[in-house]
Design a protein around this motif. Structure first.
Motif, PDB file in Angstrom:
ATOM      1  N   UNK A   1       0.864  -1.176   0.000  1.00  0.00           N
ATOM      2  CA  UNK A   1       0.000   0.000   0.000  1.00  0.00           C
ATOM      3  C   UNK A   1       0.902   1.227   0.000  1.00  0.00           C
ATOM      4  N   UNK A   2       0.758   2.061  -1.020  1.00  0.00           N
ATOM      5  CA  UNK A   2       1.658   3.211  -1.184  1.00  0.00           C
ATOM      6  C   UNK A   2       1.159   4.410  -0.395  1.00  0.00           C
ATOM      7  N   UNK A   3       2.111   5.069   0.272  1.00  0.00           N
ATOM      8  CA  UNK A   3       1.751   6.101   1.238  1.00  0.00           C
ATOM      9  C   UNK A   3       1.446   7.457   0.617  1.00  0.00           C
ATOM     10  N   UNK A   4       1.849   7.693  -0.609  1.00  0.00           N
ATOM     11  CA  UNK A   4       1.576   8.992  -1.235  1.00  0.00           C
ATOM     12  C   UNK A   4       0.260   8.998  -2.003  1.00  0.00           C
ATOM     13  N   UNK A   5       0.034   7.977  -2.823  1.00  0.00           N
ATOM     14  CA  UNK A   5      -1.198   7.916  -3.613  1.00  0.00           C
ATOM     15  C   UNK A   5      -2.312   7.153  -2.902  1.00  0.00           C
ATOM     16  N   UNK A   6      -1.963   6.373  -1.885  1.00  0.00           N
ATOM     17  CA  UNK A   6      -2.980   5.587  -1.200  1.00  0.00           C
ATOM     18  C   UNK A   6      -3.571   4.502  -2.083  1.00  0.00           C
TER      19      UNK A   6
ATOM     20  N   UNK B   1       7.257  -4.081   1.143  1.00  0.00           N
ATOM     21  CA  UNK B   1       7.138  -3.237   2.333  1.00  0.00           C
ATOM     22  C   UNK B   1       5.651  -3.116   2.680  1.00  0.00           C
ATOM     23  N   UNK B   2       5.275  -3.620   3.858  1.00  0.00           N
ATOM     24  CA  UNK B   2       3.872  -3.622   4.289  1.00  0.00           C
ATOM     25  C   UNK B   2       3.592  -2.561   5.357  1.00  0.00           C
ATOM     26  N   UNK B   3       4.391  -1.492   5.369  1.00  0.00           N
ATOM     27  CA  UNK B   3       4.299  -0.496   6.436  1.00  0.00           C
ATOM     28  C   UNK B   3       2.887   0.022   6.651  1.00  0.00           C
ATOM     29  N   UNK B   4       2.171   0.328   5.569  1.00  0.00           N
ATOM     30  CA  UNK B   4       0.853   0.960   5.708  1.00  0.00           C
ATOM     31  C   UNK B   4      -0.295  -0.039   5.615  1.00  0.00           C
TER      32      UNK B   4
ATOM     33  N   UNK C   1      -5.470  -6.770   8.677  1.00  0.00           N
ATOM     34  CA  UNK C   1      -4.946  -7.900   9.429  1.00  0.00           C
ATOM     35  C   UNK C   1      -3.443  -7.789   9.591  1.00  0.00           C
ATOM     36  N   UNK C   2      -2.748  -8.867   9.301  1.00  0.00           N
ATOM     37  CA  UNK C   2      -1.289  -8.864   9.392  1.00  0.00           C
ATOM     38  C   UNK C   2      -0.638  -8.445   8.082  1.00  0.00           C
ATOM     39  N   UNK C   3      -1.423  -7.867   7.171  1.00  0.00           N
ATOM     40  CA  UNK C   3      -0.883  -7.385   5.907  1.00  0.00           C
ATOM     41  C   UNK C   3      -1.447  -8.155   4.730  1.00  0.00           C
ATOM     42  N   UNK C   4      -1.114  -7.668   3.525  1.00  0.00           N
ATOM     43  CA  UNK C   4      -1.699  -8.244   2.314  1.00  0.00           C
ATOM     44  C   UNK C   4      -0.981  -9.510   1.853  1.00  0.00           C
ATOM     45  N   UNK C   5       0.255  -9.701   2.301  1.00  0.00           N
ATOM     46  CA  UNK C   5       0.941 -10.963   2.007  1.00  0.00           C
ATOM     47  C   UNK C   5       0.196 -12.106   2.668  1.00  0.00           C
ATOM     48  N   UNK C   6      -0.152 -11.924   3.935  1.00  0.00           N
ATOM     49  CA  UNK C   6      -0.901 -12.961   4.638  1.00  0.00           C
ATOM     50  C   UNK C   6      -2.298 -13.119   4.039  1.00  0.00           C
ATOM     51  N   UNK C   7      -2.945 -12.003   3.715  1.00  0.00           N
ATOM     52  CA  UNK C   7      -4.302 -12.062   3.168  1.00  0.00           C
ATOM     53  C   UNK C   7      -4.354 -12.937   1.921  1.00  0.00           C
TER      54      UNK C   7
END
Length: 366
Positions: free
Chosen positions: A165-170, A192-195, A201-207
């Motif tokens: 998830x990109x922090x500038x464009x969302x 990078x799953x920072x946002x 949940x625990x991020x989109x990799x897990x999802x």
């Protein structure tokens, strides 16, 4: 030399984009990364206070790097816990996400390798690439065709660097499709799953259950978890390699055990409070229902509203601030000229009334 520095500062001041440090402001928060409100959650703070009262040594300084005197059983236990939660074989803790990215990209690729980065990847990755001897190539943001055309030309080993998830464009990376390309061309995918961590949940990799397809992942804890620090998720070989060769890890004094306890406790708190994420997503929908034009995904906690003029953008932010709304204006040169935007961060603790007040003012300007 000082004259050169002052001239550069004067140019920024004349353009109205000089950065300055300010005290933390009071107001309705639409600018912080505290998506779930955990940074100030009283229940979570009480739990941590009890742990410190029971074991004050948690507040002691680590006294050295982890390879000298700064490692502890708590550090090891937290890393094992994080790895287990994310279904990776290993995790390596860092004091910040910036430091973790420096370690990853300055250490793993060598002079014969290529790092292929999304053009909107976080600045920490670009800085790390400068420390690396590898070649860096940018691909157009979220453009699968451009990425594949670059991958086809690679003869040696390559790494792909993206954010989920990109922090500038969302907006979101096409994570599954990029994972497929990485596998097709035998490239190591680093995400990078920072946002996304905590928000989804625990991020989109897990999802999407992509643990076997993502070479290394970065989780940071200063956003949805309301703490600090970061973890690199990887296999045991990569972890051992970083411990042996990553300068940002080797030469950094370890954090206090209180930080690692805060992270582990935060994971446990998230499990018990699924309603926080649910409320956040309800607020995202409320914001989107206001029909304000945005370049961001409809389910992202980051909503970027384009205001391609520094002067107009500054006036909008000042008006919002005067009405008690705290927002973040992203001026050029932080983004390209013409890509200036108001960056809205939504939280679980924002009210429907807050969102209506914020969007009402924005509609008067755009």
């Amino acid at each position: 030399m000082l004259k050169k520095f002052q001239e550069a500062l004067n140019k920024r001041k004349e353009a109205g984009v000089l950065r300055t440090l300010k005290p933390k402001l009071s107001g309705i928060d639409f600018y912080s990364n505290d998506y779930l409100g955990l940074a100030g959650n009283e229940e979570l703070q009480s739990q941590l206070l009890m742990k410190v009262q029971a074991n004050p040594v948690l507040l002691s300084g680590s006294s050295g790097s982890r390879l000298i005197s700064g490692n502890s059983n708590i550090t090891d236990e937290t890393e094992n816990y994080i790895a287990e939660q994310h279904q990776y074989s290993a995790a390596l803790l860092f004091s910040s996400g910036y430091n973790a990215n420096l370690a990853l990209f300055s250490t793993l690729p060598d002079r014969h390798d290529t790092i292929i980065v999304d053009e909107q990847i976080h600045r920490s990755v670009h800085d790390a690439c400068k420390m690396s001897h590898a070649k860096k190539i940018k691909f157009r943001h979220n453009d699968l065709e451009d990425l594949e055309s670059i991958l086809k030309k690679q003869n040696g080993s390559s790494y792909i660097a993206i954010e989920s998830l990109y922090s500038m464009d969302g907006d979101f990376a096409p994570l599954q499709e990029i994972a497929t390309l990485a596998k097709k061309y035998n490239s190591a995918l680093i995400v990078d799953e920072a946002h996304a961590f905590g928000v989804f949940g625990y991020g989109l990799i897990e999802k999407h259950q992509l643990q076997n397809d993502v070479f290394a992942a970065l989780m940071t804890y200063g956003k949805a978890l309301g703490a600090h620090g970061a973890a690199v998720l990887c296999n045991e070989t990569v972890k051992c390699y970083l411990v042996n060769f990553a300068s940002p890890f080797i030469y950094t004094t370890a954090a206090q055990d209180f930080l690692w306890i805060s992270i582990k406790n935060g994971y446990e708190f998230l499990k018990l409070k699924p309603e926080l994420s649910k409320k956040l997503h309800q607020n995202i929908k409320i914001f989107r229902d206001q029909n304000i034009e945005t370049i961001s995904s409809e389910v992202s906690p980051i909503q970027a509203i384009m205001v391609p003029d520094n002067h107009q953008l500054r006036n909008l932010q000042i008006t919002l601030s005067c009405n008690g709304f705290l927002t973040y204006a992203v001026h050029s040169p932080t983004v390209k000229t013409g890509a200036e935007r108001l960056r809205i961060c939504l939280h679980s603790f924002n009210t429907e009334e807050d969102i209506a007040g914020l969007t009402g003012i924005i509609k008067e300007f755009i």
